[in-house]
Each structure stands twice: as C-alpha cells, then as structure tokens.
Design an enzyme around this catalytic site. Structure first.
Site, PDB file in Angstrom:
ATOM      1  CG  ASP A 218      -1.969   1.030   1.250  1.00  0.00           C
ATOM      2  OD1 ASP A 218      -2.841   0.957   0.365  1.00  0.00           O
ATOM      3  OD2 ASP A 218      -1.948   1.924   2.118  1.00  0.00           O
ATOM      4  CD  GLU A 269      14.997 -14.160   5.230  1.00  0.00           C
ATOM      5  OE1 GLU A 269      13.959 -14.571   5.822  1.00  0.00           O
ATOM      6  OE2 GLU A 269      15.662 -13.187   5.627  1.00  0.00           O
TER       7      GLU A 269
HETATM    8  C1  NOJ Z   1      -4.438   2.931  -1.003  1.00  0.00           C
HETATM    9  C2  NOJ Z   1      -5.565   1.990  -0.727  1.00  0.00           C
HETATM   10  O1  NOJ Z   1      -5.858   1.277  -1.908  1.00  0.00           O
HETATM   11  C3  NOJ Z   1      -6.716   2.845  -0.263  1.00  0.00           C
HETATM   12  O2  NOJ Z   1      -7.904   2.106  -0.169  1.00  0.00           O
HETATM   13  C4  NOJ Z   1      -6.343   3.455   1.068  1.00  0.00           C
HETATM   14  O3  NOJ Z   1      -7.356   4.361   1.453  1.00  0.00           O
HETATM   15  C5  NOJ Z   1      -5.035   4.230   0.967  1.00  0.00           C
HETATM   16  N1  NOJ Z   1      -4.033   3.524   0.253  1.00  0.00           N
HETATM   17  C6  NOJ Z   1      -4.483   4.534   2.342  1.00  0.00           C
HETATM   18  O4  NOJ Z   1      -4.044   3.358   2.963  1.00  0.00           O
END
Ligand code: NOJ
Length: 559
Positions: A218, A269
């Site tokens: 993310d 790993e």
């Molecule tokens: C990207 C994620 O796909 C989204 O759903 C989220 O709100 C933001 N990152 C923050 O984590």
C-alpha cells in the site's frame, strides 16, 4: 522481452512452485468484508473466502489478493491496521487464515496479502504508547511528531493536506502534532527509525511463514520522508504534484528503495521467493524503480484504469508499458477496477469527462466520484467493460480483476449518506461520494435479504438491481459476464506464451489487433461500425458476432 514467463504447458503444480508464477498471473482481488459472510454478522469473513474456494477455482484465476483483514476500527476500510500480525476477530482467527491459505493452495491458487507500511491505525499499540509518552521520547520517534507553528504552537507544522481532505497534521493533548497523509486515524510511521523497519521485516516473515506467496504494498511511494526544517510549503515549492527528481518531501523519494531492498532479502529467503507488487502512484518514468528485481519486483500501472475506452489511448498505454516492463525486468500489470475507483462498467457508460472524476498524479488519484449523477448507459458500459477485459486478458503480463467485475457489476451510486463508510465522503463535506459504491457486498443469489451474501444484514446496503447480476443468475446464462470471464481465463491458460505481442495494422484507427506468440489474436473494435475479423477460429467474443463481423465495442480472440 522475457522468455521465462509462465507458459501454457505448465501444470497447476508446476505453476505453484515456479518462481515466475506471478509474471502472467490473473490475480483476483478480494475485499474481504464484502466478499462472503459465513457467520451472518453482515461482514464478509475469512471462512467465507474458504467456503468460496470452489467458486474461485471455477473462475480460473491464479492468485487472490486480499485487501486488509487485520484488526481495524475501519476508519479507512481496514487500511488502518491495529495489529499487523493478526486477523480481525470480526473476520476470524489465525487458524481460519491458515485453513483458507491451505484451501487456496490445494486449489492451485496463490495468496497475496495487502501490507500497509506507510501508516498504522491510531489504535495500534505503538501509537497509543506514543500518545502516552512525552515529547522527544522513543515511542514518539516511531511516528512523525512535530511542534506546531506560531507563538503557542497552535498552527500545524506545515500547510500539507491529507489525501482525504483537510490538514495532514493532527494536534494531540500536549500540543504536539503528528503527520497523517491519509485519515487522522492513520498516523504515518517514521521510516528513518530502525525499529519500524525491523518490525515490518518481522511482519513479512510472519505471513510468509504462514504461506502467503506475495504482498501488495500500500502507498509504497510514501514511506520515506524529508522532514528537515523548515518544512516545504506546498504553494512555494509546488509540492502538490509529483516531482520527478525525488525531491518531494513525501512522495516517491529515492531512499524508499533502500527499504524495499531489505524486503527483497526477506522475500528471497523463501522458495519460491515471495513476490510483491507496489501500489505506487508515481510518474511512469519512475515506476521501474519499484518494479526492479532488487526491489518489490512489480508495480501497478494504473494507466488503463485512467484511460477512456479509446483505441489510441489503449494502444499507446500498452506499447509504452510493455517497453517499460521490459526495461525494468518485471512483467506488466493491467487493471481496470479496484476497491478505490468507480467500476469500469460504470466509467465506460458515462459520457466522456462526466461523472467519474479524472485521476491525476497528485496522490488524490483514487478519489473518483459519480459527482452530479450524470446519465449512465448501463448496457453500453457493460458491453465496453467486457470488451476491455477480454483485451486485457490477452495482454502479456499479469491481470488484476476486482471482485464483482466478473459479474459485470456497476458502481452503486445510490447509497444514503447515513450508510456511507468511506472517510473521503466525511472529510470532503459530502462533495466526494467516496469509494463505498464499489465495495458493496457481492450478490450470490437472486433472492434473500442480502442476495446470498450472508444470513445477516449486509454492512453496506445492496440495491434491488443486484439480483440481476447475482452469481446464481449468471451460472444459468451461457452469455453471462461470469461465463465470459471463466471461458477467457481458461483459454488464457491454454494459450499463455512469452511476454510479447505484435501489433497488426488493420488500416482502421478504431480497431486494435495484436497477436501473441503461438498465434493467439485479440481484436477489439472501439468504433461504431462492425468490422471483418481475420481468418481463423473464433475462440471467444465479448458480444455475439453480427453477420460474422465484430460489432461495435467488442473484442474477439482468434486462433
Ligand atoms: C491505497 C488503498 O488502496 C486505499 O484504499 C487506502 O485508502 C489508501 N491507500 C491509504 O491506505
């Protein structure tokens, strides 16, 4: 072009142990709280996924990617994580997780977990400790705390704005401020802190040991930050958008690749090595850094997701991304829909430029909305979505499919304000509709309180028209979108070949025709007049042929 791509001659067992399994995988994204509810509490859960493994297998996908399933107060749909090494008790237990992983693996399906390293939730034990600890303490140094501006420190340390709207700084009781690039419930970690880095390495091993095959990372482009004083002002330095030299204080800084090099050592790993795909909304010219084999190995390109249904745009995007992937050593990624954007059936059914807000490179990229409720052409949108998906599934590289798109689901626009959950809605005074419309629980059957999603009341209300799109209804219909996905995914396995394509000029700018090694052709008619198909056997079409011709807004595969 790479020649070591997964090919059609592999058995499912061989694919499971192949270190390159990810290169041309079809990955199905599950938003767990809205997939299938096994215990009737209105929330999808881990056991629900296990129960639906036969469905996933029948779809013919190679991997599932699970959006966050960790303990969370759901301030941001689970992207606010309380504990990185656990399962939300509302979704199940670690034992349920293990059972799901092994059911998926037995079905020949790999498992990708979402990992959220930029921020934790404000309920994470480290953040609670930081709040209870004094300024300058080691506990605060795991996050980004600063004194405020002005004589009494009552002004935020900078004018930076959160992606979800409003200031990116939140004041705490003793007067200090902490940084949150997203919701205030999502404090940003300090990635200069060794303890933070080590803890994430531990998390990667924790899930890899439990059988997780890969990670979706993310906001991979936000981890490392330059917070040296004076903090840059967004207007003075133009930091609103991306900067291409790595000098933006928080987006896409070069140091972030040092973090991912350490992650790569952990991935290696394992046998086969764990994989990763970066969610990095960066300029195309900088994407390869994330996709490098010494880093995460693959990065999303959201170019098709941001494009209109348009032959020129598709051709340019495909050509450019294949070149880029080749240069980075990764395979390309293709995606039309995910949990952050208006579903592609709906985008393609709206007048160009109306409805879905344009996506930019400004970190607000996923905040799309139905805005002023423009007129949606339901049939046209779905027809184009089917054509686009069939084209995507013929492209070299990996294809990401978002739950519900295999049913041809449209965005749910009519969610009452009081039922909305997405912070983008609340932090933008209701102007942004937010992302709830693509997160409504799936319809499995045509009847029942929640269309077979579970025996309870679905946590986001489903509209009556969901019945038409239910899995049970589509099973019966040979022409259904579900059966189109199944057929296409099966053919994709049979025909998969080296990561190459060759364009064939049809002399018609509205037609995109390419051929993959082994003679697998894909032809898409973006125009309004039916066109002749090349000679050969028609394998599958996104819409019935019209007098042997490929109609408007349709794709056909030919052998
Ligand atoms: C990207 C994620 O796909 C989204 O759903 C989220 O709100 C933001 N990152 C923050 O984590």
């Amino acid at each position: 072009m790479s020649t070591n791509a997964t090919t059609s001659t592999q058995t499912s067992d061989e694919r499971m142990t192949d270190p390159n399994w990810w290169r041309q995988a079809a990955v199905y994204q599950i938003y767990p709280r809205s997939f299938y509810d096994s215990n009737g509490d209105g929330l999808g859960d881990i056991r629900g996924i296990t129960e639906k493994v036969p469905y996933l297998q029948s779809l013919g996908i190679d991997a599932v990617w699970l959006s966050p399933f960790y303990p969370s107060a759901l301030a941001d749909g689970g992207y606010d994580v309380d504990d990185y090494r656990n399962v939300d008790p509302k979704l199940g237990t670690l034992a349920d997780f293990d059972e799901m992983a092994s059911a998926l693996h037995s079905a020949g399906i790999k498992l990708i977990a979402d990992i959220v390293p930029n921020h934790s939730s404000n309920r994470h034990e480290w953040f609670q400790e930081a709040l209870a600890s004094p300024k300058g303490s080691a506990a605060r140094a795991r996050y980004i705390f600063r004194d405020g501006k002005g004589p009494d420190g009552s002004q935020p340390p900078s004018d930076w704005e959160s992606v979800f709207g409003g200031s990116a700084w939140q004041q705490v009781e003793d007067g200090q401020w902490y940084l949150h690039l997203f919701a205030p419930e999502q404090p940003d970690f300090n990635w200069d802190n060794r303890e933070v880095r080590d803890d994430f390495l531990k998390t990667l091993r924790f899930w890899s040991d439990r059988g997780v095959d890969g990670f979706r990372v993310d906001v991979a482009h936000a981890l490392t930050k330059d917070l040296s004083e004076p903090l840059a002002s967004k207007d003075e330095l133009g930091i609103e958008g991306q900067l291409l030299d790595g000098s933006h204080p928080f987006w896409d800084r070069d140091e972030v690749h040092g973090v991912f090099a350490e992650w790569r050592d952990v991935f290696n790993e394992y046998t086969p090595p764990r994989t990763a795909v970066a969610e990095a909304w960066v300029h195309a010219s900088r994407r390869a850094r994330y996709a490098s084999p010494s880093g995460l190995g693959q990065a999303f390109n959201f170019d098709l997701l941001q494009a209109d249904f348009d032959a020129d745009q598709f051709r340019d995007i495909i050509t450019k991304n294949l070149e880029e992937a080749d240069a980075s050593g990764a395979s390309s990624t293709w995606v039309f829909s995910n949990h952050d954007v208006v579903r592609h059936a709906t985008r393609y059914g709206l007048p160009k430029g109306g409805g879905a807000k344009g996506l930019g490179q400004d970190g607000k990229a996923w905040l799309m909305t139905n805005g002023t409720e423009p007129k949606l052409d339901v049939e046209l949108g779905l027809r184009r979505a089917r054509a686009a998906t069939l084209l995507m599934l013929a492209l070299p590289g990996s294809a990401y499919i978002y739950q519900g798109e295999e049913l041809g689901l449209h965005e749910v626009a009519d969610i009452a304000d009081e039922d909305r959950q997405d912070p983008t809605f609340f932090r933008n005074a209701g102007v942004e509709k937010g992302r709830d419309g693509c997160r409504v629980p799936l319809p499995w059957s045509t009847e029942g309180g929640s269309f077979g999603f579970g025996s309870g009341t679905a946590h986001l209300p489903q509209p009556a028209w969901f019945a038409r799109y239910a899995v049970a209804a589509q099973e019966q219909d040979e022409q259904s979108t579900l059966n189109l996905y199944r057929q296409a995914l099966e053919l994709r396995h049979q025909r998969q070949s080296a990561e190459e394509l060759q364009w064939i000029d049809e002399g018609n700018p509205e037609v995109l025709h390419f051929v993959r090694p082994g003679g697998w052709h894909s032809v898409t008619n973006f125009g309004s007049t039916p066109v002749d198909l090349p000679a050969g056997t028609v394998l599958v079409t996104s819409a019935p042929l019209e007098d042997g011709k490929l109609g408007a807004d349709s794709t056909a595969w030919i052998a």
